[in-house]
Every structure is written in C-alpha cells, then in structure tokens.
Design a protein around this motif. Structure first.
Motif, PDB file in Angstrom:
ATOM      1  N   GLY A  11       0.966  -1.084  -0.127  1.00  0.00           N
ATOM      2  CA  GLY A  11      -0.266  -0.120  -0.268  1.00  0.00           C
ATOM      3  C   GLY A  11       0.681   0.728   0.223  1.00  0.00           C
ATOM      4  O   GLY A  11       1.261   1.412   0.683  1.00  0.00           O
ATOM      5  N   VAL A  12       0.778   1.665  -0.947  1.00  0.00           N
ATOM      6  CA  VAL A  12       1.840   2.791  -1.070  1.00  0.00           C
ATOM      7  C   VAL A  12       0.780   3.843  -1.424  1.00  0.00           C
ATOM      8  O   VAL A  12      -0.544   4.141  -2.143  1.00  0.00           O
ATOM      9  N   GLY A  13       0.869   5.674  -0.681  1.00  0.00           N
ATOM     10  CA  GLY A  13       0.531   6.949  -1.132  1.00  0.00           C
ATOM     11  C   GLY A  13       1.549   7.592  -1.014  1.00  0.00           C
ATOM     12  O   GLY A  13       2.961   7.662  -1.146  1.00  0.00           O
ATOM     13  N   VAL A 129      -4.330  13.651  -6.329  1.00  0.00           N
ATOM     14  CA  VAL A 129      -5.046  14.375  -7.664  1.00  0.00           C
ATOM     15  C   VAL A 129      -6.171  15.531  -6.690  1.00  0.00           C
ATOM     16  O   VAL A 129      -6.930  15.672  -6.131  1.00  0.00           O
ATOM     17  N   PRO A 130      -5.830  17.213  -8.020  1.00  0.00           N
ATOM     18  CA  PRO A 130      -6.530  18.012  -6.975  1.00  0.00           C
ATOM     19  C   PRO A 130      -7.951  18.389  -6.992  1.00  0.00           C
ATOM     20  O   PRO A 130      -8.248  17.825  -8.166  1.00  0.00           O
ATOM     21  N   SER A 160      -5.142   3.255  -8.020  1.00  0.00           N
ATOM     22  CA  SER A 160      -5.754   4.588  -8.051  1.00  0.00           C
ATOM     23  C   SER A 160      -6.693   6.462  -7.632  1.00  0.00           C
ATOM     24  O   SER A 160      -5.615   6.068  -6.842  1.00  0.00           O
ATOM     25  N   PRO A 161      -7.059   7.107  -8.024  1.00  0.00           N
ATOM     26  CA  PRO A 161      -6.617   8.397  -7.656  1.00  0.00           C
ATOM     27  C   PRO A 161      -7.607   8.527  -6.621  1.00  0.00           C
ATOM     28  O   PRO A 161      -8.099   8.157  -6.362  1.00  0.00           O
ATOM     29  N   LEU A 162      -7.097   9.926  -5.494  1.00  0.00           N
ATOM     30  CA  LEU A 162      -7.977  10.423  -4.551  1.00  0.00           C
ATOM     31  C   LEU A 162      -7.431  12.155  -3.849  1.00  0.00           C
ATOM     32  O   LEU A 162      -6.449  12.500  -4.377  1.00  0.00           O
ATOM     33  N   ASN A 163      -9.182  12.950  -3.700  1.00  0.00           N
ATOM     34  CA  ASN A 163      -8.776  14.054  -3.840  1.00  0.00           C
ATOM     35  C   ASN A 163      -8.147  14.424  -2.448  1.00  0.00           C
ATOM     36  O   ASN A 163      -7.393  13.632  -1.355  1.00  0.00           O
ATOM     37  N   SER A 331       1.690  14.881   5.377  1.00  0.00           N
ATOM     38  CA  SER A 331      -0.082  14.687   5.487  1.00  0.00           C
ATOM     39  C   SER A 331      -1.004  14.097   4.364  1.00  0.00           C
ATOM     40  O   SER A 331      -1.199  12.580   4.247  1.00  0.00           O
ATOM     41  N   VAL A 332      -0.573  15.011   2.817  1.00  0.00           N
ATOM     42  CA  VAL A 332      -1.649  14.012   1.579  1.00  0.00           C
ATOM     43  C   VAL A 332      -0.694  12.745   1.402  1.00  0.00           C
ATOM     44  O   VAL A 332      -2.052  11.773   1.645  1.00  0.00           O
ATOM     45  N   ALA A 333      -0.094  12.145   1.614  1.00  0.00           N
ATOM     46  CA  ALA A 333       1.199  11.541   1.202  1.00  0.00           C
ATOM     47  C   ALA A 333       1.073  10.279   2.142  1.00  0.00           C
ATOM     48  O   ALA A 333       0.385   8.840   1.929  1.00  0.00           O
ATOM     49  N   GLN A 334       1.300  10.311   2.989  1.00  0.00           N
ATOM     50  CA  GLN A 334       0.089   9.671   4.581  1.00  0.00           C
ATOM     51  C   GLN A 334      -1.506   8.755   4.277  1.00  0.00           C
ATOM     52  O   GLN A 334      -0.882   7.813   4.260  1.00  0.00           O
ATOM     53  N   GLY A 335      -2.016   9.932   3.937  1.00  0.00           N
ATOM     54  CA  GLY A 335      -3.782   9.840   4.298  1.00  0.00           C
ATOM     55  C   GLY A 335      -4.091   8.976   2.577  1.00  0.00           C
ATOM     56  O   GLY A 335      -4.804   7.922   2.868  1.00  0.00           O
ATOM     57  N   MET A 336      -2.971   9.204   1.581  1.00  0.00           N
ATOM     58  CA  MET A 336      -2.955   8.087   0.466  1.00  0.00           C
ATOM     59  C   MET A 336      -2.819   6.189   0.890  1.00  0.00           C
ATOM     60  O   MET A 336      -3.751   6.234   0.260  1.00  0.00           O
TER      61      MET A 336
END
Lengths: 349, 105
Positions: A11-13, A129-130, A160-163, A331-336
């Motif tokens: 699982g990678v962010g 993705v924005p 897969s993309p994620l906001n 934070s964004v990468a960790q959430g991903m």
C-alpha cells in the motif's frame, strides 16, 4: 523523526504536488517511511565543466534531450549559488505544466525513482489529485489524473486517484463533537499546496464536498517577486527561512510583500470556501474540526492567520477548532498510504 | 519523380473529396495523428484539446501516457538515496484504518 530502513507492508501513498512529490509507505510497526523530492528543475547545457560540477557536487540530476536537469532542492540551491537563472516546475497550478518540454518525462522519472518497485504484484497505490477549482472553470484535472494513473499502472501498480484534501482527512482524523461523543473522520481537510488550496469535507470518512481554489504558495512567491524585483528562487528561500506571520519584519521588503500576499491568499481561499459551502443545505450535528496541511501551511503563524480571518467571516458550519497536521509536509501522502493499505486489506480478504 | 508523386496524391485527395465518408475518414486519421503527434511538443493541454474532439478521452489519455512514458527511456538520472527517507509515527491510525475498511471504492 529519524532516518532508517524497515520492512514495508503493501500500500503506497503518492502526493504529486506542484512544489513537492512525496511518497509514503507504512512499516509493519505502523510507522510511516516517506521519501520526497522538490518538484523543480534547473536546466544547464551539457559541457565538461557542468558535468564536473554535477558529479563533484553530488547533485541529483538527469540527462535528457542533450541537456542536464538538476532536480529537486539541488536545483534551488544551485540557482541561488549561481545567482542567475530560474528553476522551472514540471507542474503548474496543481497540474502537469504544458509549457515545459520534457516535463512529463522528467516528472515520471522522478516519481519512478521515489516510488520504486511494487512490493507485491499489483500493489495498490493511491495518488493525489486536486479537485477542479471553483475559481477557474477552464482548468480540469481529468487529463492529469488519467496520465498519472496510466504511468503508475505501466510500472506494475494498481493505481487509483484520491482527492488531495481527503488525504489530509485520513491522515489527521478531524472530528465532529456531538452530544453522543466525538465522530471520527468528520470535518474538513485543507491541503495548502504550491499550486492550489484543496478542500475536502468528510462525514465518517466519506467525501461530502471536494473543491480547490487556485493561487496558493507559488502565486504568493511570484507576486512578492514581482512587487520587489527579487528572483523567485530567492523569495522562496526567504519565505521558508525568515517569514513569521505572527511577527512580520516590515523593514524587509520581501518579507513584508510575502506577508501581504499570504493574507490576501488565505482571505480569498476562506471566502471561496464560504461561498462553496453556502450553496448546499448541508447541516452538521455539531462543530467540526478543520485541519491544515501542505507545504504552504508550514510557514510560522499560518494557522493563527487562518483562525483570525475565519473568525471574522461567517462560514456555514460551527468550527470546533483549526489545527495543523502533525506532519504537514507528509500528511497527504500518509493519508493516501492509509487508503492504499485499506485497499490491500480488502483485496486480501 | 516528385512531380509524379504529387500528381498521384492530388488525384487521390480529389477522389476522396467526392466520397461521402471523407470527413469521417479524415476525423479517424486526425484522431490517430493527434494522439501520436501532439505530445511530441510536450504540451498536454493542446493534446487534450486535440484528442477530446475525437472522443474517447480516456483511451486518448492512455495512448498519450504511453507516448510520454516511453519518453522516460531517454532520461538518464542519478539515484535518489534511501538514506533520505524520513520516519514518522503512525500512532493513532488504528481507528482510521478500521473505518476505511468499511468505505467502498
């Protein structure tokens, strides 16, 4: 934070930002391991001297189409050391930069170098993705999203993309305070990036609104550079080292200009957030937290400035608190990464 | 010889212009050219505009991605060191993981 090498779980962010690319994985003990590269390049012609400079200076660089490109923070350091030229960005305003030749090739190469090989076949990866911006109807993220997804699939990932804002929500877990107790993953995550402010509202982990506001960190740098006649790379360095929004040194023209444009940018973002949320009849059962993350949020005093402006505006929900992410840069990468891990666990059942 | 080739091409074009399906044929050819040629200049926005006129955006973007990804082969890059990895605590993420498992795609 410390530096070390550990065994990863699948699982990678991936946070593909205008200013930085960040990759996060989780170790078996739950710790995050993140790698990052500043998303900037400095082009220099190939010669014996430049080749020698790059080798001796141990600069991260790439050779492409008969040119050298110094990559990441080394690009910024070299431009500032040389005192001439400017860094260029493979991305602009949150999306691939259409003005720069070789931008995609180099960007993908940087991503590949950071992400590495999948640890299992078809390892899930969630990339940021924005959301489409509310203040620029001509910008659309579909091309950006498709092309990054195709690239990651081509190197063996289940992508897969994620906001981006939801990445902040998953990492920082904003809560809503109700009579029955606190509800997790309910509130707002705001990623203040180089190109955009990305806002996501979440109810128990489900996205309820996602939008972005253009003009963020890079805009602040550009405006301060224009206003003071200072190179952008120097402005960026001053912003990161000297700016404190709680204690602005107005005798320093660049610091003063940065402070003014930070104020204007946050004010505009909050106004757009208010307008966007006012369009719906959504009601929360209690006050919600807002969490700030992203490189542009890391300047001293940003959260206080945000709270101050927010308190003077009439936004359509009760705010429990405004807090900074514990690791705003990651934070964004960790959430991903958390979302990609849950994708893996669901698939493994 | 060149004169002859030009003459033959001209005759083919004139013949095609009389066909009802000429527009459709040109569109089909143009869609393939747009996908293949546009990214050479590394201008994705222009490429997107070019391909979106000929539908299917998703397939077009994938084709475009293939062209751009193949371009990474021409890049030689020094290595990003694992030494630069940063460790941060994942404490307190257990509740979030439990909730995420219940969320669909």
């Amino acid at each position: 934070m410390t530096k070390s090498k550990r065994e990863m779980v699948p699982g990678v962010g991936l946070d593909v930002g205008t200013a930085n690319i960040v990759v996060s994985r989780q170790c078996k003990n739950g710790d995050f391991v993140s790698k990052t590269c500043r998303n900037m390049l400095f082009e220099i012609p190939i010669s014996d001297e430049s080749s020698d400079l790059l080798e001796r200076g141990n600069y991260l660089h790439a050779k492409c189409d008969g040119k050298f490109f110094v990559i990441g923070k080394d690009a910024l350091n070299l431009v500032n050391a040389l005192g001439s030229g400017e860094v260029v960005r493979p991305m602009k305003d949150g999306l691939l930069n259409p003005e720069l030749e070789q931008s995609q090739e180099l960007l993908f190469h940087i991503i590949k170098a950071l992400v590495g090989d999948p640890v299992v076949e078809n390892e899930p990866i969630r990339f940021s993705v924005p959301a489409n911006p509310v203040d620029n109807s001509e910008m659309n993220n579909m091309f950006h999203q498709m092309i990054i997804q195709s690239f990651l699939s081509s190197i063996g990932y289940d992508a897969s993309p994620l906001n981006e804002g939801m990445g902040v929500v998953y990492d920082c877990n904003p809560v809503m305070d109700t009579e029955g107790g606190k509800i997790n993953l309910t509130g707002f995550g705001i990623s203040m990036g180089g190109g955009m402010f990305n806002v996501a509202g979440s109810y128990k982990g489900l996205p309820i609104c996602e939008f972005s506001v253009t003009k963020s960190g890079d805009y602040i740098d550009r405006q301060a550079a224009n206003a003071t006649g200072t190179p952008i790379s120097k402005v960026t360095k001053i912003k990161e080292n000297d700016l404190d929004l709680n204690n602005v040194d107005f005798s320093n023209r660049v610091v003063a200009a940065l402070s003014i444009y930070y104020d204007e940018t946050i004010r505009r973002a909050i106004s757009n957030i208010k307008n966007e949320l006012s369009k719906t009849d959504r009601e929360f059962e209690g006050p919600c937290e807002i969490v700030l993350a992203g490189g542009t949020s890391m300047i001293k005093g940003v959260s206080d400035k945000f709270k101050d402006i927010l308190s003077k505006d009439d936004i359509p929900f009760d705010v429990l608190s405004v807090r900074m992410s514990e690791n705003p840069f990651f934070s964004v990468a960790q959430g991903m990464c958390l979302r990609a891990r849950s994708d893996w666990e669901k698939r493994s059942k | 010889m060149r004169w002859l080739i030009r003459k033959v091409v001209k005759l083919i074009i004139e013949a095609l212009l009389e066909l009802d399906e000429f527009d459709r044929v040109v569109d089909k050819i143009a869609s393939k050219i747009a996908v293949t040629v546009a990214p050479v200049g590394s201008q994705p926005e222009k490429a997107r505009v070019a391909t979106s006129e000929y539908r299917d955006d998703i397939d077009s973007s994938r084709a475009l991605a293939d062209v751009i990804i193949s371009g990474t082969d021409k890049v030689e890059m020094s290595e990003i060191s694992d030494e630069d990895a940063v460790i941060s605590s994942g404490e307190g993420r257990g509740d979030v993981m439990d909730m995420l498992k219940g969320i669909g795609d």
